[in-house]
Structures are given as structure tokens and as C-alpha cells.
Design an enzyme around this catalytic site. Structure first.
Site, short mmCIF file in Angstrom:
data_model
loop_
_atom_site.label_atom_id
_atom_site.label_comp_id
_atom_site.label_asym_id
_atom_site.label_seq_id
_atom_site.Cartn_x
_atom_site.Cartn_y
_atom_site.Cartn_z
N GLN A 1 0.87 -1.17 0.00
CA GLN A 1 0.00 0.00 0.00
C GLN A 1 0.91 1.22 0.00
O GLN A 1 1.35 1.69 1.05
CB GLN A 1 -0.91 -0.03 1.24
N GLY B 1 -11.90 3.11 3.40
CA GLY B 1 -10.86 2.23 2.86
C GLY B 1 -10.03 2.91 1.78
O GLY B 1 -10.24 4.07 1.42
N HIS B 2 -9.10 2.15 1.22
CA HIS B 2 -8.14 2.71 0.26
C HIS B 2 -8.77 3.12 -1.07
O HIS B 2 -9.68 2.48 -1.56
CB HIS B 2 -6.96 1.78 0.02
N ASN B 3 -8.25 4.21 -1.60
CA ASN B 3 -8.59 4.69 -2.94
C ASN B 3 -10.02 5.17 -3.09
O ASN B 3 -10.50 5.34 -4.21
CB ASN B 3 -8.27 3.61 -4.00
#
Lengths: 347, 347, 347
Positions: free
Chosen positions: B200, B241-243
Site C-alpha cells: 500500500q 478504505g483505500h482509494n
């Protein structure tokens, strides 16, 4: 601190039956894993099957509870309330670790901090000005207490709990790590396409014997206080919004959220991952079952389930009905066909 | 800082009616608890009943709003937008506490940290190398800023918030205690019966005027950035969460989760304990109601409810239908019997 | 650390097709944002449309996967497992930042702390007595390790994670900021109208290669251990209660809660915001879908949905049936009328 079976029985109000009274008991364990030198409890007939193969040296059991196949090496400890006697035994055998009294040299105390007797403050704790800490309280490493905070007597606050300015904490309160008490409530007014922050200038007041779990958040009131009543127990990762009034001896399980300005009355139970909309009253002793979402008031003593939450009996009836629904669709289709056939016949 | 009713009215754009203009106002309170020397607001006719017994010395109220039984001791403060005037009053009467500018000697700054003017850094804060902090920002005790972090101007970061490496924070951002910005997104590939971690290596970019609640987590992008748009307000214990791309002026209430790679467009509202599956778009101004779980795209302006979430009207219709379902089962049983009887007759 | 396309292909087990082998690759990006000097991956035909306009200098792709319109400037890197090759590439191009080995002078080590080789301990970390840390582990700023804690080799513990007394952590474990491991489980007995705390004297044992997300809580056992099996991956804001046994390679997504004394067997997946009641077994490889609440055992390999959770097929069938329910009510009303009419005719 090991003790003999005899000593343990005396300390925990139990009558001895069988076994060797001089056996040394070192620790406590559950009935399936207890070994020689350990004490266990049998408080549920479901677990009686495990007695026969247990190596436990002693076992708390309710007066009048009969159990077969007790190994010779096990002393039965008959008592009026074996769960409470067992708790006492655990407390004797596994005493909570003490923290040496005193202020770590790496703690940072601002001006005009008032400390009671026998206070412990751990390293890197930060205590704001005009804050007071009562007798016997332990403020562990890295705890942050803001300004004008009051901590009562015999509290234990675990590492990196954060108490914002003006929060009042009673006596015998336990606050676990990562709990954030007194952050701003979530309040905005929408004007000119922007969210204008409503100042959050109230505080949080926590009464005696409350326990607050790890990473739980309790927001300060916008005006006035967010209140947590005496004896209430709050699990981990719970969100309590601004201006809620939580009564006495309330139970709130993990991942529960209470939005704002609610009354959660005495002895209410909010089970895991449940939620309560704003300005709602949960009556005395009411139970909000796991994962339920409450949008309107719940009467004292009621049990509610589902999202939106309904009376438990109604909700269960609906759940059973839903499970019959796919079959019902077929039945109705069949009825339609039959009726059409009948209509042909009788027209 | 107390002021007279007259001064307060002038500062908050209000017209005075009744009462004593020289009365000193010390603080603000809600209408049910306000006492002499306090100002309150009346913005909802539901609360007009509390006016008659209120001891408040002044009350903001909308122009043209009529109210009876105003006590003699109360000055009415008529204004175009009483909620906003009241916010101003609260800000004057309860000014946010300042932090004396300067760097606490116990703060730990690594190499090449860039500090603007009038910056405050509290004790035990840890600032990584190549990190910069803009003018007027307050980094409170124990805040952790990783390496290559950029913090804009006039930000306030509360104790023990953690900002991982490479995160970019705009101006006028508030981050509450325990918020974790930039931890690894949750990404693995399953190979040979094991979960292989996907590195990540992205970051988080937070735009101006964002507020982030206590113990909220915003993960860094796997590659690229997780974005939080200007003016968005995020409550406590929210998981982003990511993105994810969160637009401008979005509202996300407590215990909400957004899994990953979603577009949460401008002005969307995610109510408490709601959730959004990955790669989903929540359109501009859409509302995801409390405890709803969204698995597919939601159109701009739509309101959705339930898990799986549906259009609010559809969901409500279904909820009503479910409440009739146990009765329906009985009806269909009766119809079956009747039809059988008819079939006997007409065969 | 930049490398040529040729070097990258060799390192990542890929065969080269097209492009310029000497092109320097500096970093990785997803296919929609990759620029010249970046490598990307194409592992899903859904994204093949983005190839034609991509400026990426290289792209990992599966052997045998055909793709049209590849720009001249792009080298295709054919490999057996492009996702894994891409992970390798990201690791080479974006190496995880190292922490210089050594103990920060501001770290606080109590008596009898045992340190392996090449250990890093950041500033303001607090390490309790009798605690040991294995070779190569990095304990970042402000981490709190209690007494008798064991940390294995090559672990990374991020700032302000808190590990209570007696917790055992294996090798190659990652624990993110704000995670609280080993706080008291939530256990009380109700006596004389009060909640009597059950002492929580067990611990938490975390096996190798576990990753634990930010602000996640794992409670210590009441007696005995809460266990997290090797290779399990736990997202942010997850609540794991006391005495749960989590198996190997389990996945638990954000905001999930497991109440207590559950068995979550190997390879089980608990999707986001799901929950499990106490004393429940989730069988090997079972999937609890997002927002589902499990009240009873789930068989190995089963997939369950809803609250209360049911077999996925059953739950989906019921969902479809519910969507037809408002229509069904009308149909039944019509049938009732028709039958009444028929009854009139045939009586």
C-alpha cells in the site's frame, strides 16, 4: 498467590466436599482446561459432562446441584452463588497488578494540577491546567487529560485514553486505552452550500463505577453535558454522540452507536452493533437486540429487534413469515390458476 | 467573556424586543436549561412551550416568528437566521481555547521539518523528517506526524491522532484524537493458501475545511491517493478504505464504513452505521439512510434504505408489506380452504 | 529506486513484448493513471479499454491474454501471475521505509526488557518489565507494551498501538496505530441490581504473519487466551471479544464484531460490518457476507447473508420474494374479491 483448598473455601464462602483440603490452588481456569492445582466452576448443567475427565483440584458449584462422576482428586466447593464465589477466587488468585504510587518523571503536569493521595501517573502522561485527580487513581502511560478535568478516586485510566477539556469523571471508573472522552459532537448547519460548524462547548460527565471500553468515543455536549450514569458498562468501539443521557447500570455492547440527545434509561441493554437515532428514549430495562436500529421510543421493559426495530415478538413473527414467503408466492400463483379455472366453469 | 444584551444583539445581527438591554450575558444554553444571564435560541415551534417558564435573559428567534408568554425578564433577539446568530453568540461567549504558540521542549522533531508562523506543537508530539506544518496550526500533545507529511494552515490536530507518511492535509482542517490517517489499505491476493499482502504505497489527501472525528480511520491508497474533498465532515469511528474518492461537503456519520475505490460525490450523506461496498458510486446529494448497506451505484439525489439498500419509497413500501405478511399467510390459508370447498362444489 | 524495463521483467519473472527495454521505470500506478516511466498491470478484461490511451511504459499481463491497441511506447510484460509479479514490482519500486535500528533515547524501558538484534524502538515508546522483543522488530513512536509481553521477530508495530500485559505476538506480525490488544473482555454478573465485573485475567495470543488494522480491539480472555491464528488478516475498527479462537488465514473486514467464545475457523471470511453472536462456530472457509449478523453455527464452506444470517441462496430468494410482496398483497386482495364473487354464484 497460591492457597490451600481450605483457605480458598473460607475466603469464598463455600462448603467443602471431597478431595484433599491441603491441596495448593495456584490459579483459576474454565472447566474444560483446568488442570491439577487449578480451581474451576460448574454453573451450567451443559458443562457437567466435562467433570468426569477434569483434572481441576477444586470446583465451585451451587448448593443442591448434583453432579456425578466427580474425580477423587477434585474438591467440590458448594456455595450459594458459585459465579460470585468464583469471581472472588479469581481476584485472590490473579490479583490485579498494582502500579507503584508516584508521578513518573516523564509525566507532564501543567499549572495548578491537584493530586490526591496515592496517585500514580505514568510516563508521558500529559495533564492540563486546573485538572484534579482523586485519591488512589492510576493514570497510566501516555494518558492525556485536558484542562479543567476532574478525575475521582480509585479510577484507572489505561494508556493513551484521551480526556478532553472540562470532562468530569466520578469514582471507581475504568477507562480503557484509546477511549476518547469529550471530543466535539457532530453538529453543523447547512448554509450557502457549506456545513457551518456548531460550536461544541458542553462537556461529558461520567458517574461512579462506569467502565468504558477500548477505542470508545463519548462526545461532549453542544451545550450542557453528555451524561453516563453510575454503574453503566460500555464495551469497545461504541459511539455515544453529544447530549445523550445514559442512565444507571446501562449495558452497551461493542460497535453500538447512539446518535445524539437520546435518553437511555436505567438498566437498558443495547446489544452488539445496535444503533439509536437521535432524540429517542430507550425505556428502563428495555433491550435493543443485536444489530437492531431504533428510530422511535422504546417502552420500559420492551425488547426490540430489527432495522427498523420492532417489538421482538412481532419481529420474530415477521421473520418466520418471510421464510415462508417464497413458498407463499407459489401458492398464490396456484390459487390464481385455480380461480381462473373455476371462473371458466361457473361463468 | 460576558457582554450586554445590546452588545450581543449588535454582534449577532439581531433586533431587540423587550427585556433589559444592559443585562449581562455570560453564556449560552438550550431553552430548557437556560438561566438568568444566559442566552438561548428558539428555532422550532415544538419548543415554544418552554418559553413561558424560561429564566433565560435573551433568546434568538426568527423575524416574523410569533411567540406568546414571553417572560418580562427575557429579551427577544429577532434575526434573519437565528441558528447562525446563535452560533456566533456561542463563539463569542465560549471562545475556543487557544494554545500558546511555540514548540514544547518535549516535542520530537526529526530532520528537515518546516514550520510556519505561529505554530503550536505540544509535548511528546513526534514529527517525522521532511514534514511541514503551515501557519497557525496547532499540533497537540502526542500527535504523530510521519515523514513527508504536509499540514496546511490553521489546522488543529488533537492528541494522539496519527498521520502516517506522505499524507497531505489542507488548510483549516480539524482532526480529532485517535483518528488514524494513512494506515495501509486492506488488500491481499490469495495464493498457495495464504494471503499475500499487496503493498500500500499511495497516500491520503485531505482538502480544506474537513473535520475528522475521533478514532476514525482513513486508509492510504494502494497506488495513488485516497481523497477527502473540501468541506466534508466525518464523524467518529468511521472506516474509509483505500482509494476512495470522497467529494466536497460530504457528511459521513458515526460507525459508517466505505470499503474501497468508491466515489462518494459532493453533498452525499451517509447516515449512521451505513456501509458502501467497493467500487460503488454514491451520486451527488444522495442520502444513504442509517444502517443501510449499499452494494450498487446510487443516483444523484436518491435516498436509499435497507440492506441491501433500495430506493427509500420502495424500501418503505416493502417494510409496510412485511408488517402485513403474517396476516397475509393466514388469509392465503383461508383462501386455499375456500377454493378447495368451491372446487368440491363445482367439480 | 528506478530500473530498466529489462531489469524489472527479470526481477518479476516476466517475458518482454514490445516497447523499449532500456526505458527507465520509476514507479507503479493503476492503468488509468499510469504515466511514462511507470509500470501498471492489466488483470481484468474490464480494464482493457484503458490500454489504448495509456502512457504507461510497461504493463504486466497474463500469458495468453490478448489485448489490442497497445501503444508503441508500452512494453507488455507477460507472466504466469501478473498480480503477484506486479506486487513484486511495487515492492522493488516503492520499498518500505526502513527504521534505523536502535533505541530512541526518549523510549522508556522498564526492568528486565529483553531485546533481540536489530530492534528499533521509537521515541516515547513505553516497554513494561519482563517484556521481550525479537530480532528485527520495529516498535514505532509511542507504542505501549505492557508487562510480560512477548513480541516475535520482524514485527512492525505502528505508533500508539497498545499491547496490554501478558500478550504474546508471533513473528512477522504487523499491528497498525490505535489497535488495542488485550484490554479487558466485557463480562459482568448482574447481582443486587448492579453489574459485578468478572475479572479478565487471560491474555491474547497472536500467531505469525497476522496483520491487525488501525483502531481494532482484541480483548484478553476472561480465563485462558483469545487466539488469532497464523496468517489471519484483520481490518480496521474490528472488535474481537474475549476467548474467541480465530483460526488461520481468516479475513475480517472493517467494523466487524465477534462477541465472545466463538470459533472462527481457518479461511473463514467475515465481510464488512458483519457480526457474530457469542459461542458460535463459523466453519472452515465459510463466508459471512457484508452487514450480516450470525446467531448460530455456520457450516464449513457455507455463505450466509442477512440479519439473522441465512444461507445465501435462501436469503437471496427471500429478498426477491420481498420485492414482490407489495404486488402480492394486491393480488391476494383481488383473489379474495374473486372468491367472494364465486361464492355468491355457487352457494
Amino acid at each position: 498467590m497460591p492457597m490451600t483448598v481450605k483457605e480458598l473455601a473460607d475466603l469464598c464462602d463455600a462448603q467443602i466436599a471431597g478431595g484433599d483440603l491441603s491441596t495448593s490452588i495456584c490459579s483459576a481456569a474454565d472447566i474444560r482446561s483446568a488442570q491439577s492445582g487449578q480451581v474451576t466452576q460448574l454453573t451450567n448443567s451443559r458443562y457437567a459432562q466435562y467433570i468426569i475427565n477434569s483434572s481441576a483440584s477444586a470446583c465451585f458449584i451451587a448448593e443442591g446441584f448434583t453432579v456425578d462422576n466427580v474425580p477423587e482428586s477434585m474438591t467440590l466447593l458448594y456455595c450459594a452463588d458459585p459465579e460470585i464465589s468464583f469471581i472472588k477466587a479469581v481476584e485472590f488468585l490473579h490479583p490485579a497488578r498494582a502500579y507503584s504510587r508516584g508521578i513518573a518523571p516523564q509525566a507532564m503536569l501543567d499549572n495548578n494540577v491537584t493530586l490526591g493521595n496515592e496517585v500514580f501517573i505514568g510516563p508521558y502522561a500529559v495533564i492540563g491546567e486546573n485538572t484534579s485527580i482523586g485519591d488512589g487513581s492510576a493514570i497510566l502511560a501516555g494518558v492525556y487529560l485536558g484542562r479543567n478535568v476532574t478525575i475521582g478516586e480509585n479510577c484507572r485510566i489505561y494508556p493513551y485514553a484521551v480526556i478532553y477539556d472540562d470532562v468530569v469523571v466520578g469514582n471507581n471508573v475504568i477507562i480503557h486505552s484509546g477511549a476518547i472522552i469529550g471530543a466535539d459532537g457532530f453538529g453543523y448547519k447547512f448554509r450557502n452550500n457549506k456545513h457551518v460548524k456548531v460550536p461544541q462547548v458542553g462537556n461529558v460527565v461520567i458517574d461512579d463505577y462506569v467502565e468504558i471500553g477500548a477505542n470508545t468515543c463519548i462526545d461532549r455536549g453542544a451545550l450542557g453535558s453528555t451524561l453516563i450514569g453510575a454503574g453503566s458498562k460500555i464495551d469497545n468501539l461504541v459511539q455515544i454522540g453529544h447530549n445523550n443521557k445514559v442512565g444507571k447500570n446501562v449495558i452497551m455492547c461493542g460497535l453500538t452507536g447512539v446518535s445524539g440527545s437520546c435518553n437511555i434509561e436505567d438498566y437498558a441493554i443495547l446489544a452488539g452493533s445496535s444503533g439509536v437515532a437521535d432524540h429517542v428514549t430507550i425505556g428502563t430495562g428495555a433491550v435493543v437486540m443485536a444489530r437492531s436500529g431504533v428510530a422511535g421510543d422504546v417502552k420500559a421493559g420492551a425488547q426490540v429487534f430489527g432495522s427498523p426495530a420492532k417489538d421482538k415478538k412481532t419481529a420474530y413473527k415477521e421473520q418466520i413469515a418471510i421464510s415462508k414467503l417464497p413458498e407463499l408466492l407459489k401458492k398464490v400463483k396456484l390459487l390464481e390458476e385455480k380461480i381462473q379455472a373455476i371462473e371458466e366453469k361457473v361463468k
